[in-house]
Design an enzyme around this catalytic site. Structure first.
Site, PDB file in Angstrom:
ATOM      1  N   HIS A   1     -24.675 -14.571   0.776  1.00  0.00           N
ATOM      2  CA  HIS A   1     -25.410 -13.589   1.582  1.00  0.00           C
ATOM      3  C   HIS A   1     -26.837 -13.443   1.059  1.00  0.00           C
ATOM      4  O   HIS A   1     -27.096 -13.579  -0.133  1.00  0.00           O
ATOM      5  CB  HIS A   1     -24.713 -12.233   1.523  1.00  0.00           C
TER       6      HIS A   1
ATOM      7  N   GLU B   1     -28.706 -10.815   0.595  1.00  0.00           N
ATOM      8  CA  GLU B   1     -28.908  -9.758  -0.410  1.00  0.00           C
ATOM      9  C   GLU B   1     -28.453 -10.204  -1.795  1.00  0.00           C
ATOM     10  O   GLU B   1     -29.116  -9.914  -2.793  1.00  0.00           O
ATOM     11  CB  GLU B   1     -28.140  -8.489  -0.012  1.00  0.00           C
TER      12      GLU B   1
END
Length: 159
Positions: free
Chosen positions: A52, A54
């Site tokens: 991901h 993030e």
């Protein structure tokens, strides 16, 4: 530089992810006026559930700053973080998250649930809506194109 500039940088990363066939999510972490971490979705190319935007950006920021506490940083992300990413934000002690658009299917910062308001030892502040139209449109375009590709893809037939 301002919030809009950093969200534009995150949106550039989201567009790069889309070009690679990834869900278009981009993330930038800033301390002061310096970008210390960037990330974009790489789940398909990396064959990992951890790919991901993030998580990638937090990893880069921790490495660059030499520690896991990002208490002086702001995160700019095009899509509301999922439970895994919200947990990483809490654990990294990021105090402020600026988010382009909500995720009504998997968002863990207010949409499906709100990990930021639970009884953890850190409570990031989240702000929604910066460049929301652009952040929403790139997702709509990506999934619309994906649906077209899936409809035109040859179907597997049992021999």
């Amino acid at each position: 530089m301002d919030d809009r500039f950093y969200m534009e940088q995150a949106l550039i990363l989201a567009k790069q992810a889309a070009q690679d066939g990834e869900v278009p999510v981009g993330c930038v972490i800033v301390r002061g006026d310096e970008i210390v971490g960037t990330g974009r979705n790489r789940r398909e190319t990396g064959k990992t559930a951890l790919g991901h935007a993030e998580i990638e950006a937090i990893g880069q920021a921790c490495e660059k700053l030499g520690g896991w506490r990002l208490w002086e940083c702001t995160m700019y992300v095009t899509l509301e973080p999922c439970p895994m990413c919200a947990g990483a934000i809490i654990n990294a002690r990021i105090p402020r998250v600026v988010c382009g658009t909500r995720d009504d299917k998997c968002g863990a910062c207010g949409s499906v649930c709100d990990l930021f308001s639970m009884d953890f030892n850190h409570h990031p502040h989240i702000e929604y809506g910066l460049m929301e139209e652009e952040c929403t449109q790139i997702l709509k375009d990506f999934f619309q194109e994906l649906r077209i590709q899936l409809r035109t893809r040859p179907k597997w037939k049992k021999a």
